[in-house]
Design a protein around this motif. Structure first.
Motif, PDB file in Angstrom:
ATOM      1  N   ALA A 193     -11.824 -14.323   2.811  1.00 19.78           N
ATOM      2  CA  ALA A 193     -13.187 -14.533   3.322  1.00 19.78           C
ATOM      3  C   ALA A 193     -14.041 -15.275   2.306  1.00 19.78           C
ATOM      4  O   ALA A 193     -14.877 -16.117   2.656  1.00 19.78           O
ATOM      5  CB  ALA A 193     -13.819 -13.182   3.680  1.00 19.78           C
ATOM      6  N   THR A 194     -13.839 -14.953   1.030  1.00 20.75           N
ATOM      7  CA  THR A 194     -14.551 -15.659  -0.050  1.00 20.75           C
ATOM      8  C   THR A 194     -13.498 -16.241  -0.994  1.00 20.75           C
ATOM      9  O   THR A 194     -13.135 -15.625  -1.995  1.00 20.75           O
ATOM     10  CB  THR A 194     -15.484 -14.700  -0.810  1.00 20.75           C
ATOM     11  N   PRO A 195     -12.970 -17.409  -0.662  1.00 19.35           N
ATOM     12  CA  PRO A 195     -11.878 -17.975  -1.460  1.00 19.35           C
ATOM     13  C   PRO A 195     -12.318 -18.350  -2.866  1.00 19.35           C
ATOM     14  O   PRO A 195     -13.461 -18.742  -3.105  1.00 19.35           O
ATOM     15  CB  PRO A 195     -11.482 -19.221  -0.656  1.00 19.35           C
ATOM     16  N   ALA A 196     -11.362 -18.199  -3.774  1.00 15.37           N
ATOM     17  CA  ALA A 196     -11.621 -18.583  -5.159  1.00 15.37           C
ATOM     18  C   ALA A 196     -11.435 -20.090  -5.317  1.00 15.37           C
ATOM     19  O   ALA A 196     -10.640 -20.705  -4.604  1.00 15.37           O
ATOM     20  CB  ALA A 196     -10.673 -17.834  -6.090  1.00 15.37           C
ATOM     21  N   VAL A 197     -12.184 -20.662  -6.247  1.00 12.52           N
ATOM     22  CA  VAL A 197     -12.107 -22.096  -6.516  1.00 12.52           C
ATOM     23  C   VAL A 197     -11.988 -22.291  -8.022  1.00 12.52           C
ATOM     24  O   VAL A 197     -12.782 -21.720  -8.783  1.00 12.52           O
ATOM     25  CB  VAL A 197     -13.358 -22.833  -5.989  1.00 12.52           C
ATOM     26  N   PRO A 198     -10.994 -23.063  -8.483  1.00  6.45           N
ATOM     27  CA  PRO A 198     -10.876 -23.297  -9.926  1.00  6.45           C
ATOM     28  C   PRO A 198     -12.135 -23.953 -10.470  1.00  6.45           C
ATOM     29  O   PRO A 198     -12.750 -24.812  -9.822  1.00  6.45           O
ATOM     30  CB  PRO A 198      -9.668 -24.234 -10.032  1.00  6.45           C
ATOM     31  N   ALA A 199     -12.528 -23.542 -11.668  1.00  3.01           N
ATOM     32  CA  ALA A 199     -13.729 -24.122 -12.287  1.00  3.01           C
ATOM     33  C   ALA A 199     -13.539 -25.612 -12.533  1.00  3.01           C
ATOM     34  O   ALA A 199     -14.448 -26.423 -12.322  1.00  3.01           O
ATOM     35  CB  ALA A 199     -14.042 -23.400 -13.598  1.00  3.01           C
ATOM     36  N   THR A 200     -12.358 -25.992 -12.985  1.00  2.47           N
ATOM     37  CA  THR A 200     -12.015 -27.403 -13.187  1.00  2.47           C
ATOM     38  C   THR A 200     -10.615 -27.626 -12.643  1.00  2.47           C
ATOM     39  O   THR A 200      -9.762 -26.735 -12.720  1.00  2.47           O
ATOM     40  CB  THR A 200     -12.056 -27.776 -14.680  1.00  2.47           C
ATOM     41  N   ARG A 201     -10.372 -28.808 -12.124  1.00  7.35           N
ATOM     42  CA  ARG A 201      -9.045 -29.137 -11.599  1.00  7.35           C
ATOM     43  C   ARG A 201      -8.298 -29.944 -12.663  1.00  7.35           C
ATOM     44  O   ARG A 201      -8.509 -31.142 -12.821  1.00  7.35           O
ATOM     45  CB  ARG A 201      -9.166 -29.940 -10.309  1.00  7.35           C
ATOM     46  N   ARG A 202      -7.461 -29.242 -13.418  1.00  6.54           N
ATOM     47  CA  ARG A 202      -6.683 -29.903 -14.476  1.00  6.54           C
ATOM     48  C   ARG A 202      -5.210 -30.009 -14.106  1.00  6.54           C
ATOM     49  O   ARG A 202      -4.489 -30.838 -14.641  1.00  6.54           O
ATOM     50  CB  ARG A 202      -6.846 -29.146 -15.799  1.00  6.54           C
ATOM     51  N   GLY A 203      -4.742 -29.125 -13.210  1.00  5.19           N
ATOM     52  CA  GLY A 203      -3.354 -29.190 -12.773  1.00  5.19           C
ATOM     53  C   GLY A 203      -2.405 -28.288 -13.529  1.00  5.19           C
ATOM     54  O   GLY A 203      -1.205 -28.563 -13.587  1.00  5.19           O
ATOM     55  N   ARG A 204      -2.911 -27.202 -14.107  1.00  4.26           N
ATOM     56  CA  ARG A 204      -2.033 -26.262 -14.807  1.00  4.26           C
ATOM     57  C   ARG A 204      -1.445 -25.295 -13.768  1.00  4.26           C
ATOM     58  O   ARG A 204      -2.172 -24.591 -13.079  1.00  4.26           O
ATOM     59  CB  ARG A 204      -2.814 -25.482 -15.860  1.00  4.26           C
ATOM     60  N   VAL A 205      -0.125 -25.271 -13.681  1.00  2.35           N
ATOM     61  CA  VAL A 205       0.581 -24.439 -12.701  1.00  2.35           C
ATOM     62  C   VAL A 205       1.436 -23.419 -13.424  1.00  2.35           C
ATOM     63  O   VAL A 205       2.200 -23.772 -14.342  1.00  2.35           O
ATOM     64  CB  VAL A 205       1.460 -25.295 -11.762  1.00  2.35           C
ATOM     65  N   THR A 206       1.312 -22.148 -12.988  1.00  2.10           N
ATOM     66  CA  THR A 206       2.066 -21.073 -13.624  1.00  2.10           C
ATOM     67  C   THR A 206       2.758 -20.230 -12.564  1.00  2.10           C
ATOM     68  O   THR A 206       2.117 -19.808 -11.594  1.00  2.10           O
ATOM     69  CB  THR A 206       1.143 -20.175 -14.472  1.00  2.10           C
ATOM     70  N   PHE A 207       4.042 -20.006 -12.727  1.00  2.00           N
ATOM     71  CA  PHE A 207       4.805 -19.051 -11.919  1.00  2.00           C
ATOM     72  C   PHE A 207       4.960 -17.777 -12.738  1.00  2.00           C
ATOM     73  O   PHE A 207       5.475 -17.816 -13.865  1.00  2.00           O
ATOM     74  CB  PHE A 207       6.188 -19.610 -11.587  1.00  2.00           C
ATOM     75  N   GLU A 208       4.524 -16.659 -12.173  1.00  2.00           N
ATOM     76  CA  GLU A 208       4.608 -15.383 -12.882  1.00  2.00           C
ATOM     77  C   GLU A 208       5.479 -14.414 -12.081  1.00  2.00           C
ATOM     78  O   GLU A 208       5.051 -13.839 -11.082  1.00  2.00           O
ATOM     79  CB  GLU A 208       3.206 -14.793 -13.077  1.00  2.00           C
ATOM     80  N   HIS A 209       6.719 -14.263 -12.525  1.00  2.00           N
ATOM     81  CA  HIS A 209       7.673 -13.311 -11.930  1.00  2.00           C
ATOM     82  C   HIS A 209       7.733 -13.478 -10.396  1.00  2.00           C
ATOM     83  O   HIS A 209       7.622 -12.512  -9.641  1.00  2.00           O
ATOM     84  CB  HIS A 209       7.289 -11.877 -12.279  1.00  2.00           C
ATOM     85  N   VAL A 210       7.926 -14.694  -9.977  1.00  4.24           N
ATOM     86  CA  VAL A 210       7.931 -15.014  -8.546  1.00  4.24           C
ATOM     87  C   VAL A 210       9.290 -14.680  -7.934  1.00  4.24           C
ATOM     88  O   VAL A 210      10.338 -15.054  -8.480  1.00  4.24           O
ATOM     89  CB  VAL A 210       7.594 -16.501  -8.321  1.00  4.24           C
ATOM     90  N   SER A 211       9.256 -14.005  -6.790  1.00  3.45           N
ATOM     91  CA  SER A 211      10.460 -13.731  -6.005  1.00  3.45           C
ATOM     92  C   SER A 211      10.211 -14.145  -4.568  1.00  3.45           C
ATOM     93  O   SER A 211       9.130 -13.913  -4.021  1.00  3.45           O
ATOM     94  CB  SER A 211      10.829 -12.240  -6.060  1.00  3.45           C
ATOM     95  N   PHE A 212      11.217 -14.755  -3.958  1.00  2.00           N
ATOM     96  CA  PHE A 212      11.070 -15.222  -2.573  1.00  2.00           C
ATOM     97  C   PHE A 212      12.447 -15.363  -1.943  1.00  2.00           C
ATOM     98  O   PHE A 212      13.419 -15.736  -2.604  1.00  2.00           O
ATOM     99  CB  PHE A 212      10.354 -16.573  -2.521  1.00  2.00           C
ATOM    100  N   ARG A 213      12.510 -15.041  -0.655  1.00  2.00           N
ATOM    101  CA  ARG A 213      13.733 -15.254   0.116  1.00  2.00           C
ATOM    102  C   ARG A 213      13.364 -15.535   1.562  1.00  2.00           C
ATOM    103  O   ARG A 213      12.390 -14.993   2.084  1.00  2.00           O
ATOM    104  CB  ARG A 213      14.658 -14.037   0.010  1.00  2.00           C
TER     105      ARG A 213
END
Length: 667
Positions: free
Chosen positions: A411-431
């Motif tokens: 309902a109130t989405p977060a927005v990055p303060a600056t768009r620099r393009g830093r991407v982090t995967f933290e213990h991601v699991s998917f199937r």
């Protein structure tokens, strides 16, 4: 985002164009020449709940519906009164004809008594039951007034009926407009998992054929059903007022009619559901066969495709024939019952006139009412097949509308303060499937401006990784952050607006080359489009075309080569000027010389941008800041090109297989 999302490849796919097409076919139930065992099994809902839900779609038009019903009541009431007034005209004529045969100056009672004395009891009863004036013929003034009144009534009834039809047409079209809008919105909210399990032609059939059929059903049945029901009520009321006995005779046929209609409709409904299910299956087969037309020709499977078409076409023919034939029995059955009712009314009515308990005009009006009474029932019965077909289509559309949606945006989405393009995967699991692990406890970080290359064998999960960044699928556990903001807390549109994606399986729409490039940034000027085209070497081949940037291409890119199509999609990404760039084998369709030029352009584009590059040709990623080697959803190695070669591990083996030795036999 510069291109529409495409269906992701499952863990068995290497996400190249050829494998992608094969996997899409596999998910849809096999190749075009197969038997279609993968078709989703459809289960019919009950007719009643589906019909009520369809009628419920008219709720926003309550005022209009009330107006339509009111106009229908007025129109039917006027039409129903008409036969009774015409009966009065018949009585005037009949009384005049009989009156001229009687001696003038006598009373009706005297004329009837004289007829009895002559042994003509029936004639005496007729004289007493009619408004006969002995010696007086037809009153043409009265007859003319009655006929004018009838004409005025029928004209008024027609006008009210026309107005009702006009308003009803608007109600139906606005309802279908809202239904199409809701379906379109629903499609945009459905997760990609839904499209993984559905044939594209099947979805298109629901969105087009089924909604068109619903529109036709509402248009043709609502007015007729309303008029038919109101006519039955009005005619029944008039019949009771004229003769309760004859009304009782006419009512005997109603239970029979209802029972016959119910039994036939019960059998035909299943066939209508099957008809539209087979229509969707046939559409899906045709769509796949023509989409993969070149593949079918290459493998010589034309006869198998034709056999599959014939098989589906025959199933559709059988279901349609049964549905229409069974429903078609209703109308002749109702006509037969109506004719029996007509005979009963005529016989009993004739006896009542002979006994003097009814006038000839009343019997004539009642016979007309009896025909009007059975006619709407027959009309309703004749519309049963159309109504059932429409409800069957509504079931299929409602099934789509009831499908599980993707997780809604916050309902109130977060927005990055600056768009620099830093991407982090933290213990991601998917199937994709609960019992088939793919990505398990994966962690990595891509710093702003880094170029991260992802390599690995088929089914390693390379494209799945970037699809998770785009949030095409929801994670099973862990999180992915973009500029330290969890992507799950962001609005999808905001997330994807800063990401440019170029796929190996290129996508162009029908339009000019200029319009296709501008798709990456609708607000771009012609100068910006030209700059992007020059940077990606699109300008080089476009200037050789007769119409230049105004050259029209279709959605298949006819008129340009595969490599030129891919260059156009790359130019589109350039024009979008994204913070994060995803390249999925984006140079696989260009020649070696063009690839070198595009690599130089991409190097400039990737400056100060985070880039994820999926590649099979390892020569294209030597300069990557970080190379990830994936196997079975895990990162088994990471480092620079030189570091990985020195480690002599999985990357070294892949590199050696491409440049140092002939292809080895795969176990």
């Amino acid at each position: 985002m510069t291109t529409p999302s495409t269906a992701p490849q499952e863990q068995r796919s290497d996400d190249t164009g050829r494998a992608a097409r094969e996997m899409r076919v596999a998910r849809r139930g096999g190749p075009p020449w197969a038997g279609g065992a993968g078709m989703p099994v459809e289960k019919s809902m009950d007719f009643g709940p589906s019909a009520r839900r369809l009628v419920g779609r008219l709720a926003p038009e309550r005022l209009g519906v009330v107006t339509v019903i009111t106009l229908g009541i007025i129109s039917v009431a006027l039409s129903v009164i008409g036969p009774w007034i015409l009966g009065r005209a018949t009585d005037v004529i009949f009384a005049g004809v009989i009156g001229r045969q009687l001696p003038a100056g006598t009373s009706t009672e005297e004329a009837a008594a004289a007829a009895r004395q002559a042994g003509n009891e029936t004639f005496a009863n007729v004289i007493e039951g009619s408004d006969v004036v002995p010696g007086v013929g037809i009153d043409f003034d009265l007859l003319g007034g009655v006929l004018l009144a009838v004409v005025a009534i029928y004209v008024a009834a027609s006008l009210f009926g026309w107005l009702q039809g006009y308003l009803l047409n608007g109600i139906v079209q606005r309802t279908i407009f809202r239904l199409r809008r809701d379906v379109e919105d629903k499609l945009n909210r459905l997760p990609l998992r839904y499209f993984d399990r559905q044939q594209r032609g099947e979805v298109l059939s629901r969105v087009t054929n089924d909604i068109d059929n619903i529109s036709q059903t509402l248009q043709q049945t609502m007015s007729q059903l309303l008029i038919s029901l109101l006519t039955v009520v009005g005619v029944l009321l008039m019949m009771v007022l004229i003769s309760p006995l004859l009304a009782l005779v006419a009512l005997v046929t109603i239970p029979v009619s209802v029972l016959v209609t119910q039994q036939i409709a019960k059998r035909s409904q299943k066939q209508f559901v099957a008809q539209w299910r087979h229509t969707g299956s046939l559409n899906g087969h045709i769509e796949e066969a023509f989409t993969g037309h070149e593949l079918v020709r290459v493998f010589g499977r034309r006869r198998e495709v034709e056999a599959g078409f014939r098989e589906r076409n025959e199933r559709l023919f059988d279901a349609s024939f049964r549905a229409q034939f069974i429903s078609g029995i209703i109308m002749p059955s109702m006509m037969f019952i109506g004719n029996l009712n007509y005979v009963l009314v005529a016989v009993v009515g004739g006896l009542r006139v002979a006994s003097g308990s009814m006038s000839l005009g009343d019997v004539q009006a009642f016979i007309q009412y009896s025909r009007q009474f059975t006619q709407p029932l027959t009309q309703a019965a004749s519309m049963a097949n159309l109504l059932q077909s429409g409800v069957a289509s509504a079931e299929r559309v409602f099934e789509l509308l009831d499908a599980d949606e993707q997780v809604p945006d916050p309902a109130t989405p977060a927005v990055p303060a600056t768009r620099r393009g830093r991407v982090t995967f933290e213990h991601v699991s998917f199937r994709y499937a609960p019992d088939e692990p793919l990505i398990d406890d994966l962690s990595l970080t891509a710093e702003p401006g880094q170029t991260v290359a992802i390599v690995g064998p088929t089914g390693a999960g390379k494209t799945t990784l970037v699809n998770l960044i785009m949030r095409f699928y929801e994670l099973d556990s862990g999180r992915i952050t973009l500029d330290d903001v969890d992507t799950a807390t962001m609005d999808r549109a905001t997330l994807r607006s800063g990401i440019g994606m170029v796929l190996q399986d290129t996508w162009l729409f029908g339009g000019t080359i200029r319009e296709n490039i501008r798709y990456g940034n609708p607000a771009a000027t012609d100068e910006q489009i030209l700059a992007a085209a020059r940077a990606t070497y699109v300008d080089r081949f476009v200037r050789s075309l007769p119409e230049g940037y105004d050259t029209v291409i279709d959605d298949e890119g006819t008129g340009v080569s595969a490599g030129e199509k891919q260059l156009i999609t790359i130019a589109r990404a350039f024009l979008a000027d994204p913070t994060l760039l995803i390249l999925d084998e984006a140079t696989s369709s260009v020649d070696t010389r063009t690839e070198v030029l595009v690599q130089r352009a991409m190097a400039a584009l990737r400056s100060d941008r985070t880039s994820f590059v999926i590649a099979h040709r390892l020569s294209t990623i030597r300069d990557a800041d970080l190379i990830l080697v994936m196997e079975s959803g895990r990162i088994v190695e990471q480092g620079t090109h030189d570091e990985l070669l020195a480690a002599r591990g999985a990357y070294y083996n892949l590199y050696s297989a491409q440049f140092s030795a002939a292809a080895a036999e795969v176990e």
